[in-house]
Design a protein around this motif. Structure first.
Motif, mmCIF file in Angstrom:
data_model
loop_
_atom_site.group_PDB
_atom_site.id
_atom_site.type_symbol
_atom_site.label_atom_id
_atom_site.label_comp_id
_atom_site.label_asym_id
_atom_site.label_seq_id
_atom_site.Cartn_x
_atom_site.Cartn_y
_atom_site.Cartn_z
ATOM 1 N N LEU A 1 0.838 -1.060 -0.034
ATOM 2 C CA LEU A 1 0.043 -0.093 -0.076
ATOM 3 C C LEU A 1 0.899 1.160 0.201
ATOM 4 O O LEU A 1 2.028 0.864 0.316
ATOM 5 C CB LEU A 1 -1.016 -0.179 1.353
ATOM 6 C CG LEU A 1 -1.949 -0.888 1.277
ATOM 7 C CD1 LEU A 1 -2.599 -1.318 2.548
ATOM 8 C CD2 LEU A 1 -2.895 -1.070 0.304
ATOM 9 N N GLN A 2 0.405 2.365 -0.236
ATOM 10 C CA GLN A 2 1.079 3.626 -0.056
ATOM 11 C C GLN A 2 1.008 4.179 1.018
ATOM 12 O O GLN A 2 -0.039 4.185 1.782
ATOM 13 C CB GLN A 2 0.391 4.753 -1.088
ATOM 14 C CG GLN A 2 0.808 4.461 -2.609
ATOM 15 C CD GLN A 2 0.457 5.431 -3.662
ATOM 16 O OE1 GLN A 2 -0.554 6.203 -3.449
ATOM 17 N NE2 GLN A 2 1.046 5.631 -4.617
ATOM 18 N N ALA B 1 -0.891 1.630 10.722
ATOM 19 C CA ALA B 1 -2.331 1.769 10.662
ATOM 20 C C ALA B 1 -2.770 1.651 9.316
ATOM 21 O O ALA B 1 -1.928 2.411 8.116
ATOM 22 C CB ALA B 1 -2.664 3.144 11.280
ATOM 23 N N ILE B 2 -3.793 0.896 9.059
ATOM 24 C CA ILE B 2 -4.442 0.958 7.525
ATOM 25 C C ILE B 2 -5.526 1.553 7.466
ATOM 26 O O ILE B 2 -6.555 1.349 8.374
ATOM 27 C CB ILE B 2 -4.539 -0.637 7.157
ATOM 28 C CG1 ILE B 2 -2.995 -1.108 7.408
ATOM 29 C CG2 ILE B 2 -4.935 -0.668 5.974
ATOM 30 C CD1 ILE B 2 -2.789 -2.634 7.098
ATOM 31 N N SER C 1 -3.830 10.725 5.438
ATOM 32 C CA SER C 1 -2.806 9.558 6.290
ATOM 33 C C SER C 1 -1.646 10.832 6.824
ATOM 34 O O SER C 1 -1.428 10.850 7.991
ATOM 35 C CB SER C 1 -2.396 8.783 5.539
ATOM 36 O OG SER C 1 -3.389 7.715 5.092
ATOM 37 N N ARG C 2 -1.344 11.782 5.995
ATOM 38 C CA ARG C 2 -0.514 12.638 6.455
ATOM 39 C C ARG C 2 -1.159 13.585 7.516
ATOM 40 O O ARG C 2 -0.294 13.687 8.718
ATOM 41 C CB ARG C 2 0.170 13.738 5.310
ATOM 42 C CG ARG C 2 0.867 13.144 4.197
ATOM 43 C CD ARG C 2 1.532 13.940 3.522
ATOM 44 N NE ARG C 2 0.773 14.876 2.638
ATOM 45 C CZ ARG C 2 0.238 14.472 1.625
ATOM 46 N NH1 ARG C 2 0.793 13.455 1.049
ATOM 47 N NH2 ARG C 2 -0.519 15.194 0.941
ATOM 48 N N VAL D 1 0.939 5.369 8.267
ATOM 49 C CA VAL D 1 -0.405 5.233 8.145
ATOM 50 C C VAL D 1 -0.677 4.986 6.600
ATOM 51 O O VAL D 1 -0.256 5.780 5.962
ATOM 52 C CB VAL D 1 -1.535 6.409 8.486
ATOM 53 C CG1 VAL D 1 -2.908 6.124 8.157
ATOM 54 C CG2 VAL D 1 -1.206 6.799 10.166
ATOM 55 N N LEU D 2 -0.985 3.691 6.143
ATOM 56 C CA LEU D 2 -1.315 3.472 4.968
ATOM 57 C C LEU D 2 -2.576 3.444 4.297
ATOM 58 O O LEU D 2 -3.657 3.418 5.109
ATOM 59 C CB LEU D 2 -0.730 2.041 4.795
ATOM 60 C CG LEU D 2 0.594 1.527 5.385
ATOM 61 C CD1 LEU D 2 1.096 -0.066 5.059
ATOM 62 C CD2 LEU D 2 1.644 2.524 4.751
ATOM 63 N N SER D 3 -2.516 4.057 3.013
ATOM 64 C CA SER D 3 -3.901 4.159 2.596
ATOM 65 C C SER D 3 -4.240 2.901 1.724
ATOM 66 O O SER D 3 -3.464 2.254 0.868
ATOM 67 C CB SER D 3 -3.898 5.330 1.391
ATOM 68 O OG SER D 3 -3.682 6.554 2.111
ATOM 69 N N ASP D 4 -5.517 2.403 2.097
ATOM 70 C CA ASP D 4 -6.034 1.265 1.542
ATOM 71 C C ASP D 4 -7.486 1.679 0.576
ATOM 72 O O ASP D 4 -8.463 1.500 1.165
ATOM 73 C CB ASP D 4 -6.579 0.204 2.807
ATOM 74 C CG ASP D 4 -7.117 -0.989 2.320
ATOM 75 O OD1 ASP D 4 -6.777 -1.359 1.323
ATOM 76 O OD2 ASP D 4 -7.795 -1.601 2.985
#
Length: 225
Positions: free
Chosen positions: A59-60, A114-115, A123-124, A136-139
């Motif tokens: 993930l990003q 964290a997802i 997330s930033r 913190v990853l973006s899903d």
């Protein structure tokens, strides 16, 4: 103070009209009914549990760099929490409490992540506002959450209530589908097997982060495969 003390105090303030954005009785009923419906649906019973193999993912992060579960597991173990988003104060308490124990997690050869289905920009904001030193990853579309058995669709009336509170999820997540993860915390061993799972469809109830520490100790000692 235990993590759950803060959500409990907030819930009491909300229900008694002491929250800055005081919800109406109708809004409170909508939120309460949606939570009960999710509990009654048995969604949590379909989520991955201890002993299951966790799916691999890439993930990003908040800077749009790719992060893989393999990288996160490189130190030894991974503590992964599924997070509704920056708009959810209960979730932010959860992240803040995890940040407090992050050094203890890392001392036990663990990574922390964290997802969330929110965008990298949000997330930033999560990292900045909560002073987090973990990613913190973006899903998008809660696709990874779905592979863990956590994805569910919000009812339209609850989506509207959140929008009235300033949380337009279609914008926050850049996705009009109205899907979220059931809040959950996992500890995953270096072999990809889940050693600890806590899944609760009541987003106001959160396990204390200290619960993962003895699990990490056992994993490090090789007691858990």
């Amino acid at each position: 103070m235990k993590l759950q003390d803060k959500p409990d105090a907030m819930r009491e303030d909300v229900e008694n009209g002491r929250f800055p954005l005081v919800p109406t009785r109708e809004q409170l009923d909508t939120m309460s009914q949606a939570t009960q419906a999710l509990i009654d649906s048995g969604q949590a019973d379909f989520a991955l549990k201890a002993g299951d193999t966790a799916p691999e993912f890439t993930l990003q992060d908040a800077n749009r760099s790719t992060v893989s579960s393999r990288e996160l597991l490189a130190p030894g173990s991974l503590v992964a929490t599924f997070y509704r988003g920056i708009w959810c104060p209960y979730c932010n308490y959860d992240l803040q409490a995890l940040e407090e124990v992050r050094p203890e997690i890392e001392a036990r050869a663990g990574s922390l992540v964290a997802i969330s289905p929110q965008t990298p920009a949000n997330s930033r904001k999560s990292q900045r506002d909560n002073k987090l030193a973990f990613p913190v990853l973006s899903d998008p579309g809660a696709a990874v959450a779905d592979r863990f058995g956590l994805r569910f669709s919000l009812p339209d009336d609850l989506i509207e209530v959140y929008r009235q509170f300033g949380a337009d999820l279609a914008q926050v997540n850049n996705d009009p589908s109205g899907v979220l993860p059931v809040p959950a915390r996992y500890v995953i061993g270096s072999d990809g097997v889940i050693a600890y799972a806590e899944v609760n469809p009541d987003y106001t109830r959160r396990p204390d982060p200290s619960e993962v520490l003895p699990v990490l100790d056992r994993l490090r000692a090789g007691v858990l495969a």
